[in-house]
Design a protein around this motif. Structure first.
Motif, mmCIF file in Angstrom:
data_model
loop_
_atom_site.group_PDB
_atom_site.id
_atom_site.type_symbol
_atom_site.label_atom_id
_atom_site.label_comp_id
_atom_site.label_asym_id
_atom_site.label_seq_id
_atom_site.Cartn_x
_atom_site.Cartn_y
_atom_site.Cartn_z
ATOM 1 N N ILE A 111 -50.750 26.780 104.214
ATOM 2 C CA ILE A 111 -49.927 25.577 104.195
ATOM 3 C C ILE A 111 -50.009 24.879 105.557
ATOM 4 N N GLU A 115 -46.601 20.107 105.893
ATOM 5 C CA GLU A 115 -46.008 20.587 104.645
ATOM 6 C C GLU A 115 -44.876 21.570 104.922
ATOM 7 N N ARG A 116 -45.112 22.462 105.880
ATOM 8 C CA ARG A 116 -44.069 23.436 106.251
ATOM 9 C C ARG A 116 -42.818 22.723 106.740
ATOM 10 N N LEU A 118 -41.796 19.675 106.178
ATOM 11 C CA LEU A 118 -41.143 18.922 105.103
ATOM 12 C C LEU A 118 -40.323 19.853 104.222
ATOM 13 N N ILE A 119 -40.871 21.021 103.883
ATOM 14 C CA ILE A 119 -40.155 21.992 103.060
ATOM 15 C C ILE A 119 -38.901 22.479 103.774
ATOM 16 N N LEU A 120 -39.024 22.818 105.055
ATOM 17 C CA LEU A 120 -37.876 23.318 105.812
ATOM 18 C C LEU A 120 -36.804 22.248 105.958
ATOM 19 N N GLN A 122 -36.165 19.824 103.775
ATOM 20 C CA GLN A 122 -35.494 19.705 102.487
ATOM 21 C C GLN A 122 -34.556 20.885 102.229
ATOM 22 N N LEU A 123 -34.904 22.056 102.761
ATOM 23 C CA LEU A 123 -34.061 23.236 102.583
ATOM 24 C C LEU A 123 -32.878 23.260 103.548
ATOM 25 N N SER A 135 -29.977 27.617 100.422
ATOM 26 C CA SER A 135 -31.264 26.964 100.634
ATOM 27 C C SER A 135 -31.753 27.177 102.061
ATOM 28 N N GLY A 139 -35.132 29.024 103.450
ATOM 29 C CA GLY A 139 -35.996 28.493 104.504
ATOM 30 C C GLY A 139 -36.320 29.546 105.546
ATOM 31 N N PHE A 142 -38.841 31.831 104.151
ATOM 32 C CA PHE A 142 -40.121 31.125 104.113
ATOM 33 C C PHE A 142 -40.823 31.231 105.466
#
Length: 225
Positions: A111, A115-116, A118-120, A122-123, A135, A139, A142
């Motif tokens: 990844i 991308e990492r 953005l995911i973190l 959102q979490l 959530s 994170g 993750f």
């Protein structure tokens, strides 16, 4: 399946997952589930395999990937093996002559940092704050997985141990569990330093039941902070 769930599943870490799979099989393939073991054929289990892969829109059953079906085949095959070899309930297993799905292709890239992040985001996870929501804790797991390459079960064992301990070394992590022998997992050379910070800032406070004595780090001062 219910007998296996009572007598064999409790000896395994995957007991809960197996119970869910058995219940789903009995619910979704009831005609097959009520058949005597001696009458179940490879052809019938092959139709079950194809039905799992294809799904059923009318019954609102989504299709699943080959990896999921392979895991289920391994479980159900062991059910027949135990029934045949130990309980003498069947003479043969239909899975011995049933074609298995092709193994899925492994992932070919890591990844990206964007991308990492953005995911973190959102979490709701921040590396300098104690995770307070589910959530945010996801994170944290993750990030921990990215740094250690741990799978979900091992990840959860280290981050939220109840009766287990984790020892961190320069390039490895030992998981000492109550029911099995120690399991050593390789880790990035930078992981121990980052893990120290996480345990001090996030893991210990968010896990609740964890005491400093349960965690063995290269630098115990990190726990005290």
């Amino acid at each position: 399946m219910r007998e296996y769930e009572k007598r064999v599943s409790p000896t395994k870490k995957s007991a809960r997952w197996e119970a869910i799979r058995f219940a789903a099989f009995i619910r979704d393939f009831s005609d097959l589930a009520v058949m005597p073991l001696s009458e179940v054929t490879a052809e019938q289990m092959g139709r079950w395999r194809d039905a799992r892969l294809a799904g059923d829109a009318e019954k609102k059953r989504a299709p699943v990937g080959s990896a999921t079906v392979l895991r289920e085949i391994n479980l159900y095959s062991h059910v027949f093996t135990i029934a045949r070899d130990e309980w003498k309930w069947a003479r043969e297993s239909p899975f011995t002559s049933m074609r298995r799905p092709t193994e899925p292709q492994p992932g070919k890239r890591r990844i990206s940092d964007d991308e990492r992040d953005l995911i973190l985001s959102q979490l709701g996870y921040r590396h300098d704050e104690t995770p307070k929501t589910k959530s945010a804790r996801i994170g944290l797991m993750f990030v921990f997985a990215l740094k250690t390459a741990m799978r979900a079960a091992a990840n959860a064992t280290c981050i939220c141990p109840k009766e287990s301990k984790c020892k961190f070394y320069t390039n490895a992590i030992d998981m000492l569990q109550r029911t099995t022998s120690p399991s050593r997992l390789a880790a990035s050379p930078r992981a121990p330093y980052q893990i120290q910070t996480w345990f001090a800032v996030a893991l210990l406070p968010c896990a609740g039941a964890i005491n400093a004595s349960q965690v063995i780090l290269p630098n115990q001062a990190a726990v005290a902070r």
